[in-house]
Design an enzyme around this catalytic site. Structure first.
Site, PDB file in Angstrom:
ATOM      1  N   SER A 113      46.984  75.496   1.155  1.00  0.00           N
ATOM      2  CA  SER A 113      46.142  76.249   2.469  1.00  0.00           C
ATOM      3  C   SER A 113      45.359  74.953   2.930  1.00  0.00           C
ATOM      4  O   SER A 113      44.746  74.277   2.069  1.00  0.00           O
ATOM      5  CB  SER A 113      45.616  77.190   2.323  1.00  0.00           C
ATOM      6  OG  SER A 113      44.780  77.556   3.632  1.00  0.00           O
ATOM      7  N   TYR A 152      39.118  82.362  -1.739  1.00  0.00           N
ATOM      8  CA  TYR A 152      40.482  82.103  -1.449  1.00  0.00           C
ATOM      9  C   TYR A 152      40.483  80.504  -1.137  1.00  0.00           C
ATOM     10  O   TYR A 152      41.507  80.040  -1.709  1.00  0.00           O
ATOM     11  CB  TYR A 152      40.627  83.049  -0.011  1.00  0.00           C
ATOM     12  CG  TYR A 152      41.892  82.533   0.709  1.00  0.00           C
ATOM     13  CD1 TYR A 152      43.264  82.796   0.022  1.00  0.00           C
ATOM     14  CD2 TYR A 152      41.911  81.563   1.948  1.00  0.00           C
ATOM     15  CE1 TYR A 152      44.237  82.624   0.575  1.00  0.00           C
ATOM     16  CE2 TYR A 152      43.243  81.239   2.100  1.00  0.00           C
ATOM     17  CZ  TYR A 152      44.517  81.653   1.582  1.00  0.00           C
ATOM     18  OH  TYR A 152      45.641  81.276   2.129  1.00  0.00           O
TER      19      TYR A 152
HETATM   20  P1  NDP Z   1      52.177  87.533   3.748  1.00  0.00           P
HETATM   21  O1  NDP Z   1      51.206  88.540   3.432  1.00  0.00           O
HETATM   22  O2  NDP Z   1      52.948  88.055   4.947  1.00  0.00           O
HETATM   23  O3  NDP Z   1      52.954  87.458   2.444  1.00  0.00           O
HETATM   24  C1  NDP Z   1      52.702  87.516   1.073  1.00  0.00           C
HETATM   25  C2  NDP Z   1      53.611  87.657   0.279  1.00  0.00           C
HETATM   26  O4  NDP Z   1      52.966  87.585  -1.043  1.00  0.00           O
HETATM   27  C3  NDP Z   1      54.238  89.027   0.569  1.00  0.00           C
HETATM   28  O5  NDP Z   1      55.530  88.923   0.281  1.00  0.00           O
HETATM   29  C4  NDP Z   1      53.737  89.795  -0.715  1.00  0.00           C
HETATM   30  O6  NDP Z   1      54.656  91.055  -1.394  1.00  0.00           O
HETATM   31  C5  NDP Z   1      53.582  88.679  -1.930  1.00  0.00           C
HETATM   32  N1  NDP Z   1      52.424  89.029  -2.721  1.00  0.00           N
HETATM   33  C6  NDP Z   1      51.220  89.282  -2.689  1.00  0.00           C
HETATM   34  N2  NDP Z   1      50.622  89.711  -3.957  1.00  0.00           N
HETATM   35  C7  NDP Z   1      51.720  89.686  -4.632  1.00  0.00           C
HETATM   36  C8  NDP Z   1      51.871  90.121  -6.394  1.00  0.00           C
HETATM   37  N3  NDP Z   1      50.554  90.197  -7.003  1.00  0.00           N
HETATM   38  N4  NDP Z   1      53.045  89.865  -6.921  1.00  0.00           N
HETATM   39  C9  NDP Z   1      54.001  89.471  -6.015  1.00  0.00           C
HETATM   40  N5  NDP Z   1      54.012  89.116  -4.916  1.00  0.00           N
HETATM   41  C10 NDP Z   1      52.784  89.517  -4.126  1.00  0.00           C
HETATM   42  O7  NDP Z   1      51.397  86.413   3.976  1.00  0.00           O
HETATM   43  P2  NDP Z   1      51.877  84.856   4.182  1.00  0.00           P
HETATM   44  O8  NDP Z   1      53.453  84.716   4.258  1.00  0.00           O
HETATM   45  O9  NDP Z   1      51.285  84.305   5.241  1.00  0.00           O
HETATM   46  O10 NDP Z   1      51.440  84.129   2.892  1.00  0.00           O
HETATM   47  C11 NDP Z   1      52.273  83.252   2.037  1.00  0.00           C
HETATM   48  C12 NDP Z   1      51.413  82.334   1.256  1.00  0.00           C
HETATM   49  O11 NDP Z   1      50.954  81.442   2.370  1.00  0.00           O
HETATM   50  C13 NDP Z   1      50.341  82.875   0.609  1.00  0.00           C
HETATM   51  O12 NDP Z   1      50.055  82.165  -0.632  1.00  0.00           O
HETATM   52  C14 NDP Z   1      48.951  82.540   1.759  1.00  0.00           C
HETATM   53  O13 NDP Z   1      48.017  82.352   0.786  1.00  0.00           O
HETATM   54  C15 NDP Z   1      49.473  81.231   2.182  1.00  0.00           C
HETATM   55  N6  NDP Z   1      49.299  80.762   3.351  1.00  0.00           N
HETATM   56  C16 NDP Z   1      48.978  81.482   4.485  1.00  0.00           C
HETATM   57  C17 NDP Z   1      48.986  81.353   5.646  1.00  0.00           C
HETATM   58  C18 NDP Z   1      48.690  82.066   6.888  1.00  0.00           C
HETATM   59  O14 NDP Z   1      47.906  81.662   7.779  1.00  0.00           O
HETATM   60  N7  NDP Z   1      49.228  83.118   6.982  1.00  0.00           N
HETATM   61  C19 NDP Z   1      47.984  79.798   5.723  1.00  0.00           C
HETATM   62  C20 NDP Z   1      48.227  78.884   4.761  1.00  0.00           C
HETATM   63  C21 NDP Z   1      48.641  79.363   3.344  1.00  0.00           C
HETATM   64  P3  NDP Z   1      54.349  92.253  -1.837  1.00  0.00           P
HETATM   65  O15 NDP Z   1      53.091  92.726  -1.296  1.00  0.00           O
HETATM   66  O16 NDP Z   1      55.644  92.913  -1.490  1.00  0.00           O
HETATM   67  O17 NDP Z   1      54.086  92.087  -3.151  1.00  0.00           O
HETATM   68  C1  8X3 Z   2      45.008  80.723   5.487  1.00  0.00           C
HETATM   69  C2  8X3 Z   2      44.777  79.714   6.704  1.00  0.00           C
HETATM   70  O1  8X3 Z   2      43.047  78.942   8.340  1.00  0.00           O
HETATM   71  O2  8X3 Z   2      43.336  81.307   7.765  1.00  0.00           O
HETATM   72  O3  8X3 Z   2      45.257  80.097   4.535  1.00  0.00           O
HETATM   73  O4  8X3 Z   2      42.451  80.179   5.859  1.00  0.00           O
HETATM   74  S1  8X3 Z   2      43.285  80.120   7.149  1.00  0.00           S
END
Ligand code: NDP
Ligand code: 8X3
Length: 251
Positions: A137, A150
């Site tokens: 991120s 985070y």
């Molecule tokens: P979402 O919340 O939409 O998706 C997160 C996914 O992670 C879900 O499918 C959830 O599935 C899964 N997950 C969470 N905890 C667990 C666990 N303990 N075991 C297995 N699966 C798990 O978020 P995003 O798609 O946005 O995020 C995906 C990744 O990208 C993350 O690592 C996030 O930190 C990163 N990211 C996101 C950004 C954003 O702004 N959206 C920016 C930068 C990075 P379930 O709950 O069914 O287990």
């Molecule tokens: C998620 C992106 O800018 O919300 O990793 O931290 S930000």
């Protein structure tokens, strides 16, 4: 012969978009996450693509090992692992944070990545081919108030990715860290414990990244010629940029 991609966190957001993208391109797709019903619905939607769905918690080491040991023959040789499952919890300053939330982020974002990577890497190294894609991120590089643990877990992803490259020297296995900024998924709903209003206000009046943008980037990184390793890809919405350092003045 089509390739196999294993995507953690495919029940929403980036992971779900990746599953659709790679299935459409003819890949064998392994979709994982904790919400079984969502995985089953996605697998039905993706048919007749070759999909294997497995519901488990990446932060539980024995669950990861059971999942890997139980991969059906056609899916066992994973070409691409995407360590995408992850979450942010809360936006409180460190001195007021909930220690349980800190632990959940460490267990999911860091330990989940470690368990999955350690389980699937030997096969890749042995086959002298493979690709580990980690979800970092911008929060792993740039600090912001409330990102405390985070952001630190995402800094881990950046350095772990580079160190993996060092260890994998000569194996042909590639490693890429994807570092997005604001993207509208379920990320903020999770961060704010289901408060849809607060989550929605994060993206109000601006155009955030969307999950398909990240799926496209990952597809690009994975589809690069075998001699090309994209180390890091940092991407932000145009509407998000940088501000000056705040200064606490005495008067
Ligand atoms: P979402 O919340 O939409 O998706 C997160 C996914 O992670 C879900 O499918 C959830 O599935 C899964 N997950 C969470 N905890 C667990 C666990 N303990 N075991 C297995 N699966 C798990 O978020 P995003 O798609 O946005 O995020 C995906 C990744 O990208 C993350 O690592 C996030 O930190 C990163 N990211 C996101 C950004 C954003 O702004 N959206 C920016 C930068 C990075 P379930 O709950 O069914 O287990
Ligand atoms: C998620 C992106 O800018 O919300 O990793 O931290 S930000």
């Amino acid at each position: 012969m089509s390739k196999t991609i294993c995507i953690t966190g495919a029940t929403s957001g980036f992971g779900e978009a990746m599953a659709r993208r790679f299935a459409r391109e003819g890949w064998r797709v392994i979709i994982t996450g904790r919400r079984r019903e969502r995985l089953e619905a996605l697998a039905r939607e993706l048919a007749p693509a070759q999909v294997h769905a497995a519901a488990f918690d990446v932060s539980r080491r024995e669950a990861v090992d059971t999942f890997v040991a139980g991969l059906p023959a056609g899916f066992a040789a994973v070409d691409v692992l995407v360590n995408n499952a992850g979450l942010a919890l809360g936006l409180e300053p460190a001195q007021r944070c909930d220690l349980d939330q800190w632990e959940t982020m460490v267990d999911t974002n860091i330990k989940g990545t470690l368990y999955m990577t350690r389980a699937l890497l030997p096969g890749m190294a042995q086959r002298k081919a493979g690709h580990v894609v980690n979800l970092g991120s911008i929060a792993g590089t740039y600090p912001y108030p409330g990102a405390n643990v985070y952001g630190a877990t995402k800094a881990f992803m950046r350095q772990f990715s580079l160190n993996l490259r060092a260890d994998l020297h000569g194996t042909g296995v590639r490693v890429t860290n994807i570092e997005p900024g604001m993207a509208e998924t379920e990320f903020s709903v999770v961060r704010f414990s289901g408060d849809q209003g607060r989550a929605g206000s994060v993206y109000q009046g601006m155009q955030p990244l969307v999950a398909d943008d990240i799926a496209d980037l990952i597809h690009y990184a994975v589809s690069a010629p075998a001699h090309v390793n994209i180390n890091r890809l940092e991407v932000m919405p145009v509407a998000q940029s940088f501000g000056p350092f705040p200064v606490a003045r005495e008067s």
